[in-house]
Write a protein that holds these residues in place. Sequence first.
Motif, PDB file in Angstrom:
ATOM      1  N   ILE A  70       0.830  -1.198   0.000  1.00 28.01           N
ATOM      2  CA  ILE A  70       0.000   0.000   0.000  1.00 28.01           C
ATOM      3  C   ILE A  70       0.870   1.255   0.000  1.00 28.01           C
ATOM      4  O   ILE A  70       0.653   2.188  -0.784  1.00 28.01           O
ATOM      5  N   ASN A  71       1.879   1.293   0.872  1.00 23.00           N
ATOM      6  CA  ASN A  71       2.758   2.457   0.935  1.00 23.00           C
ATOM      7  C   ASN A  71       3.465   2.697  -0.391  1.00 23.00           C
ATOM      8  O   ASN A  71       3.586   3.840  -0.851  1.00 23.00           O
ATOM      9  N   ALA A  72       3.935   1.631  -1.009  1.00 28.21           N
ATOM     10  CA  ALA A  72       4.658   1.762  -2.277  1.00 28.21           C
ATOM     11  C   ALA A  72       3.744   2.324  -3.371  1.00 28.21           C
ATOM     12  O   ALA A  72       4.166   3.159  -4.178  1.00 28.21           O
ATOM     13  N   GLU A  73       2.500   1.883  -3.381  1.00 28.47           N
ATOM     14  CA  GLU A  73       1.560   2.367  -4.400  1.00 28.47           C
ATOM     15  C   GLU A  73       1.210   3.833  -4.159  1.00 28.47           C
ATOM     16  O   GLU A  73       1.088   4.617  -5.113  1.00 28.47           O
ATOM     17  N   VAL A  74       1.063   4.223  -2.900  1.00 33.21           N
ATOM     18  CA  VAL A  74       0.784   5.622  -2.569  1.00 33.21           C
ATOM     19  C   VAL A  74       1.940   6.512  -3.031  1.00 33.21           C
ATOM     20  O   VAL A  74       1.725   7.582  -3.619  1.00 33.21           O
ATOM     21  N   VAL A  75       3.156   6.076  -2.766  1.00 31.04           N
ATOM     22  CA  VAL A  75       4.335   6.841  -3.199  1.00 31.04           C
ATOM     23  C   VAL A  75       4.349   7.000  -4.709  1.00 31.04           C
ATOM     24  O   VAL A  75       4.618   8.076  -5.244  1.00 31.04           O
ATOM     25  N   TYR A  76       4.013   5.935  -5.415  1.00 34.08           N
ATOM     26  CA  TYR A  76       4.010   5.982  -6.880  1.00 34.08           C
ATOM     27  C   TYR A  76       2.879   6.875  -7.397  1.00 34.08           C
ATOM     28  O   TYR A  76       3.093   7.704  -8.303  1.00 34.08           O
ATOM     29  N   ARG A  77       1.688   6.717  -6.828  1.00 36.27           N
ATOM     30  CA  ARG A  77       0.525   7.453  -7.336  1.00 36.27           C
ATOM     31  C   ARG A  77       0.599   8.947  -7.036  1.00 36.27           C
ATOM     32  O   ARG A  77       0.209   9.770  -7.862  1.00 36.27           O
ATOM     33  N   LEU A  78       1.084   9.313  -5.865  1.00 37.04           N
ATOM     34  CA  LEU A  78       1.066  10.719  -5.460  1.00 37.04           C
ATOM     35  C   LEU A  78       2.372  11.453  -5.730  1.00 37.04           C
ATOM     36  O   LEU A  78       2.375  12.680  -5.891  1.00 37.04           O
ATOM     37  N   PHE A  79       3.491  10.711  -5.794  1.00 41.53           N
ATOM     38  CA  PHE A  79       4.784  11.371  -5.979  1.00 41.53           C
ATOM     39  C   PHE A  79       5.568  10.849  -7.178  1.00 41.53           C
ATOM     40  O   PHE A  79       6.679  11.303  -7.433  1.00 41.53           O
ATOM     41  N   ASN A  80       5.001   9.873  -7.879  1.00 40.10           N
ATOM     42  CA  ASN A  80       5.650   9.325  -9.071  1.00 40.10           C
ATOM     43  C   ASN A  80       7.068   8.841  -8.773  1.00 40.10           C
ATOM     44  O   ASN A  80       8.001   9.071  -9.548  1.00 40.10           O
ATOM     45  N   GLN A  81       7.216   8.159  -7.647  1.00 44.15           N
ATOM     46  CA  GLN A  81       8.512   7.623  -7.256  1.00 44.15           C
ATOM     47  C   GLN A  81       8.385   6.130  -6.961  1.00 44.15           C
ATOM     48  O   GLN A  81       7.307   5.638  -6.615  1.00 44.15           O
ATOM     49  N   GLU A  82       9.506   5.443  -7.055  1.00 44.64           N
ATOM     50  CA  GLU A  82       9.557   4.022  -6.741  1.00 44.64           C
ATOM     51  C   GLU A  82      10.813   3.732  -5.926  1.00 44.64           C
ATOM     52  O   GLU A  82      11.820   4.438  -6.039  1.00 44.64           O
ATOM     53  N   GLY A  83      10.742   2.701  -5.092  1.00 47.41           N
ATOM     54  CA  GLY A  83      11.903   2.273  -4.332  1.00 47.41           C
ATOM     55  C   GLY A  83      12.288   3.190  -3.191  1.00 47.41           C
ATOM     56  O   GLY A  83      13.432   3.153  -2.720  1.00 47.41           O
ATOM     57  N   VAL A  84      11.360   4.021  -2.720  1.00 53.26           N
ATOM     58  CA  VAL A  84      11.627   4.921  -1.603  1.00 53.26           C
ATOM     59  C   VAL A  84      10.449   4.868  -0.641  1.00 53.26           C
ATOM     60  O   VAL A  84       9.307   4.680  -1.055  1.00 53.26           O
ATOM     61  N   GLY A  85      10.716   4.988   0.646  1.00 57.20           N
ATOM     62  CA  GLY A  85       9.661   4.958   1.651  1.00 57.20           C
ATOM     63  C   GLY A  85       8.810   6.219   1.592  1.00 57.20           C
ATOM     64  O   GLY A  85       9.194   7.236   0.992  1.00 57.20           O
ATOM     65  N   LEU A  86       7.650   6.156   2.247  1.00 57.47           N
ATOM     66  CA  LEU A  86       6.725   7.287   2.196  1.00 57.47           C
ATOM     67  C   LEU A  86       7.333   8.539   2.823  1.00 57.47           C
ATOM     68  O   LEU A  86       7.237   9.627   2.256  1.00 57.47           O
ATOM     69  N   GLN A  87       7.974   8.415   3.977  1.00 63.90           N
ATOM     70  CA  GLN A  87       8.570   9.595   4.606  1.00 63.90           C
ATOM     71  C   GLN A  87       9.653  10.190   3.722  1.00 63.90           C
ATOM     72  O   GLN A  87       9.739  11.419   3.556  1.00 63.90           O
ATOM     73  N   GLY A  88      10.475   9.342   3.126  1.00 66.54           N
ATOM     74  CA  GLY A  88      11.514   9.836   2.232  1.00 66.54           C
ATOM     75  C   GLY A  88      10.935  10.549   1.025  1.00 66.54           C
ATOM     76  O   GLY A  88      11.454  11.587   0.594  1.00 66.54           O
ATOM     77  N   ALA A  89       9.862   9.996   0.466  1.00 70.84           N
ATOM     78  CA  ALA A  89       9.218  10.620  -0.688  1.00 70.84           C
ATOM     79  C   ALA A  89       8.616  11.968  -0.308  1.00 70.84           C
ATOM     80  O   ALA A  89       8.694  12.939  -1.082  1.00 70.84           O
ATOM     81  N   MET A  90       8.015  12.046   0.865  1.00 68.59           N
ATOM     82  CA  MET A  90       7.434  13.307   1.328  1.00 68.59           C
ATOM     83  C   MET A  90       8.514  14.367   1.527  1.00 68.59           C
ATOM     84  O   MET A  90       8.371  15.509   1.070  1.00 68.59           O
ATOM     85  N   ASP A  91       9.584  13.993   2.204  1.00 69.97           N
ATOM     86  CA  ASP A  91      10.676  14.945   2.459  1.00 69.97           C
ATOM     87  C   ASP A  91      11.268  15.448   1.143  1.00 69.97           C
ATOM     88  O   ASP A  91      11.537  16.640   0.984  1.00 69.97           O
ATOM     89  N   GLN A  92      11.471  14.533   0.209  1.00 65.58           N
ATOM     90  CA  GLN A  92      12.040  14.912  -1.077  1.00 65.58           C
ATOM     91  C   GLN A  92      11.103  15.838  -1.842  1.00 65.58           C
ATOM     92  O   GLN A  92      11.544  16.819  -2.456  1.00 65.58           O
ATOM     93  N   TYR A  93       9.813  15.549  -1.805  1.00 67.51           N
ATOM     94  CA  TYR A  93       8.847  16.376  -2.518  1.00 67.51           C
ATOM     95  C   TYR A  93       8.834  17.801  -1.964  1.00 67.51           C
ATOM     96  O   TYR A  93       8.810  18.775  -2.732  1.00 67.51           O
ATOM     97  N   VAL A  94       8.840  17.919  -0.642  1.00 67.53           N
ATOM     98  CA  VAL A  94       8.827  19.241  -0.009  1.00 67.53           C
ATOM     99  C   VAL A  94      10.042  20.049  -0.440  1.00 67.53           C
ATOM    100  O   VAL A  94       9.936  21.231  -0.806  1.00 67.53           O
ATOM    101  N   GLU A  95      11.215  19.438  -0.398  1.00 65.99           N
ATOM    102  CA  GLU A  95      12.444  20.142  -0.762  1.00 65.99           C
ATOM    103  C   GLU A  95      12.424  20.551  -2.232  1.00 65.99           C
ATOM    104  O   GLU A  95      12.781  21.688  -2.583  1.00 65.99           O
ATOM    105  N   GLU A  96      12.025  19.642  -3.105  1.00 68.37           N
ATOM    106  CA  GLU A  96      12.037  19.938  -4.533  1.00 68.37           C
ATOM    107  C   GLU A  96      11.006  20.992  -4.904  1.00 68.37           C
ATOM    108  O   GLU A  96      11.263  21.839  -5.766  1.00 68.37           O
ATOM    109  N   TYR A  97       9.850  20.962  -4.266  1.00 68.72           N
ATOM    110  CA  TYR A  97       8.813  21.948  -4.568  1.00 68.72           C
ATOM    111  C   TYR A  97       9.292  23.347  -4.183  1.00 68.72           C
ATOM    112  O   TYR A  97       9.142  24.304  -4.961  1.00 68.72           O
TER     113      TYR A  97
END
Length: 269
Positions: A70-97
């Motif tokens: 479930i977490n992996a699919e959420v990361v892919y659907r909302l952040f278009n990322q793979e192979g990264v945890g949800l917290q990591g994807a969130m942190d990366q998105y905030v910084e990049e935005y």
Amino acid sequence: MSNRLYFTFLVMFVAILTGCRDDNESKLTFEMLEAEKSVKLSNEQLSPQCSVSLKMACATKESGEVGQKINAEVVYRLFNQEGVGLQGAMDQYVEEYCSSYRAHMLPLYNEDRADTTKRSWYEFHYIINTTTEETSRNTLVYLATVDYSEGHAHSIHQLQPINFYSTTGDYIKTSDIFVDGYETQLVPILLKALMEREEVGSIEALKEKGYLQTVDMYVPQNYIVGDNTITFIFNPSEIASLELGTIQLVLTYAQMKRFIKPKFLKSLQ
């Protein structure tokens, strides 16, 4: 007590303990994660700024493989990322935005800096809040509410549901639910549901109310799978004027029985 009887009691005891443990292990549970950041566009005291706030449900470690999927699919659907945890994807998105905001908007702002009436054009925010809900015995929806503004007069508000089988963690695709050709076959049913909701009898009357003025009815990709229904979601401005907000149309499986795969209906039981 004979060895044979002792062995029988031992096996029963282990079975009871194992059964209790299995009930608790891999139980699907969620915790909330957060990632936030605000940056000023310039060094001015009254500089426009960008604020990002993500508050998202994350399946816990105790949820086992189901939660991981479930977490992996959420990361892919909302952040278009793979192979990264949800917290990591969130942190990366905030910084990049925030970095993208400064890189792209600062040169433009420097040209408009003297005109204070244009300052609101450079006020940005991006917010995601999520919830999870069991929608049937074997399904759940991960519902993301996204609110953002990139210098707009009004914030953009969207609902982005992601449907899962809660027993396996598998993402429920449209091809899992519908037969081929559903994209055109469901349109008249959705149109009828919209007319009934608005208590009108024609497309012309819908247009007078602010619906379907620039687009024909279609089957949206945002929907929530339920026990006996599917709720189709049209975000603001998709089929109606912005002020009419989010449009939700609920159809029962009985209404859609010709277009629903029997295998999918069985999976809900």
